[in-house]
Design a protein around this motif. Sequence first.
Motif, short mmCIF file in Angstrom:
data_model
loop_
_atom_site.label_atom_id
_atom_site.label_comp_id
_atom_site.label_asym_id
_atom_site.label_seq_id
_atom_site.Cartn_x
_atom_site.Cartn_y
_atom_site.Cartn_z
N PRO A 1 47.27 29.54 -60.30
CA PRO A 1 47.49 28.03 -60.11
C PRO A 1 48.76 27.66 -59.50
O PRO A 1 49.75 28.14 -60.12
N ILE A 2 49.02 27.07 -58.74
CA ILE A 2 50.50 26.48 -58.18
C ILE A 2 50.97 25.24 -59.18
O ILE A 2 50.06 24.30 -59.28
N ASP A 3 52.10 25.42 -59.79
CA ASP A 3 52.81 24.70 -60.44
C ASP A 3 54.39 24.79 -60.10
O ASP A 3 54.74 25.50 -59.43
N GLU A 4 55.09 23.92 -60.82
CA GLU A 4 56.52 23.97 -60.56
C GLU A 4 57.19 25.17 -60.88
O GLU A 4 57.93 25.93 -60.27
N THR A 5 56.63 25.93 -62.05
CA THR A 5 57.20 27.09 -62.58
C THR A 5 56.85 28.20 -61.66
O THR A 5 57.84 29.06 -61.46
N LEU A 6 55.60 28.33 -61.14
CA LEU A 6 55.20 29.42 -60.12
C LEU A 6 56.27 29.19 -58.96
O LEU A 6 56.90 30.24 -58.47
N LEU A 7 56.40 27.99 -58.35
CA LEU A 7 57.20 27.81 -56.99
C LEU A 7 58.69 28.45 -57.45
O LEU A 7 59.50 28.80 -56.74
N PHE A 8 59.24 27.72 -58.68
CA PHE A 8 60.50 28.20 -59.29
C PHE A 8 60.64 29.56 -59.43
O PHE A 8 61.77 30.21 -58.93
N ASP A 9 59.86 30.36 -59.86
CA ASP A 9 59.87 31.80 -60.29
C ASP A 9 59.89 32.47 -58.96
O ASP A 9 60.88 33.47 -58.79
N LEU A 10 59.19 32.25 -57.99
CA LEU A 10 59.13 32.82 -56.69
C LEU A 10 60.44 32.56 -56.09
O LEU A 10 61.16 33.52 -55.08
N GLY A 11 61.03 31.34 -55.87
CA GLY A 11 62.30 30.95 -55.39
C GLY A 11 63.17 31.80 -56.06
O GLY A 11 64.31 32.29 -55.10
N ARG A 12 63.55 32.01 -57.30
CA ARG A 12 64.40 32.62 -58.20
C ARG A 12 64.57 34.02 -57.43
O ARG A 12 65.59 34.67 -57.49
#
Length: 672
Positions: free
Chosen positions: A456-467
């Motif tokens: 599921p997409i959430d803020e944490t997933l997007l941040f982890d991928l970006g990091r």
Amino acid sequence: MSRSSPDPFVASSSSPTHPVRYHSRYTYRQLQLLRQCSTASPLRVIAHVDLDAFYAQCEMVRLQTPREVPLAVRQWDALIAINYPARAFGITRMISAKEARKLCPGIVIQHVATFREGEGGKWAYREDSYNHINTDKVSLDPYRAESRKILKTMKEELSKWYTDLVDEERGLGLHAQIQQASVEKAGIDEVFIDLSPLVYGDLLRRYPELRNEPDGDDRITPLPCPPTTALEWNEGDCLVDLDEIETEVDDPDWDDVAMLIGSEIVRAVRTAVWEKLNYTCSAGIAKNKMMAKLGSASNKPNKQTIVRNRAIQNFLGGFKFTKIRMLGGKLGDQVTALFGTEQVRDLLQVTLEQFRTKLDDDTANWLYGIIRGDDKSEVNPRTQIKSMLSAKSFRPSINSAEQAEKWLRIFAADIYGRLVEDGVLEHRRRPKTLALHHRQGAQVRSRQSPIPGSTPIDETLLFDLGRTLLRQVVGDGRAWPCANLSMSVGGFEDGVGNNKAIDAFLLRGDQAKSSGHLAKDRLTDDLPELLRPSEKRRKVADDGIKRFFNQSPRINTKPQLSEAVTETSPMGLDEGGEKMLLPEASCNPEVIDVTLGFYICGRCEKSVPEAERDEHDDWHFAKELERQERQEAMRYQTARPPNNTGSPSTRGRPSRNSRDKPEKGQTRLAFG
């Protein structure tokens, strides 16, 4: 308009100097094309509805500011929106907030909402935002939310007209052939509406004789004339005068009746937006998108302009053709130089053959038609966002991964909020890829990663991928100082769930053949437009032009900076609310008048507003980047070894080694 209100069509005797017409100019076939929303129907009715000073109105509604109070919206030290009471004091977007207060001491100046470094991913209105350009990032979320409410209200009002017409058809025991009006969101503050099907239904309701079947071939059998020789237009509407060869006493035809019905529908839509949400909007009603858009801008604020078919030449004749879309850049300059005028009225005297002697045939045909109001572009309701970008330019640059990660959290929250609005939680749409773009000096580095489909997409997933992508960039070295950082998602899929049947992974026939092309395009589709390979970007631009004009001139023109900014958003901001800055070009501009806020660019010698200085530098860099990409492509083509495998490779790709080839009967799948 109430369904029980008196018919606004007033019958009268024909003028003795104008003999009675027994047949319309239009045929039964053209009436049916109106029902089908066909661009070939001359009875077509298109509306363009544009919110008046939208950002300023949003703040007026939020702050409950009286309509007569001057108000401006501020981003840092620049004004990006001014309401009409403030414009009366001579306040424009070219001046600073300080200068605006000198002109109007009582003006309300509201800074846009911002995200703030170190305060999580929540935007807020802050009184000191203008002093924190280094730690704040603009948020357009409040304006997007208002835009969605306005669009919903418009669609609800249109649905009422549709429902009333269908119910009346069924009440008469007839099969309802009426369709819904198509609505195209053209920007955060404007929409196009194809009113043709609703107008068709209302014509049949008011004039039952139009239901009769033609006696002969419907393509050539004319409709009966309208049973009236005068139309009663609303006094509040701005009715463009007819062409010089026409007069208002001429008997109206069905196209005039259709425009009158369309004006009533648009007035009801605008009234609903005002009564429910307190927003005013202007509108243009005409036979196509181009004319409707020009009409909506003609009589602002809070008015609607009607451009009847017989008034098009008179209407366009008063314009400079450089005000028409695609004629404001180099093509417009070329036409001005060739024909010695900027006025449409003068160009109307030029024959098609004369255009062809000085321009290529495609350009000549397009220009000849466009200055006569010809536009066959459709209203497209399926205008979904293909990518979402959140960006920040740093002045001064940032120098550590810790600082960058704080901004990645803000980007992740910004994008996730928009994904929720776009239906990611309901599995309506879901992006497949996430990209990070990093600028250090003149070097841009981009990294991309697939978004796991089972997570599921959430803020944490997007941040982890970006990091993770940021660490890859840092690992390559020379990452600091960083002048610009951005995160984007793209490659959207509709109706995506967490699980797929095995059949979803099996490709057959043409689908298997096309999978390779999809994989090839995936890497570039999700990049910001200015960072895409030049050939692909040109194709996207050309397609957009063709959708608007049906046939665009085949001429190699570069858009002016003002046009490029307008295409991005109404106020020159990107989707993340920040000016999208690319690596700086070596413009070395010289500021010549600080009080006026203009400078001369050292590369093109143009005078540019100081507020647009970054965008102008970026435009030069984008053109330089395009030139470098072309050179790289040429070097690649020259240096590529010949293909000696005995089978042709895919055009534009190096041949694969034999160990990478799928065995006979297998199909290579594109994952990720």
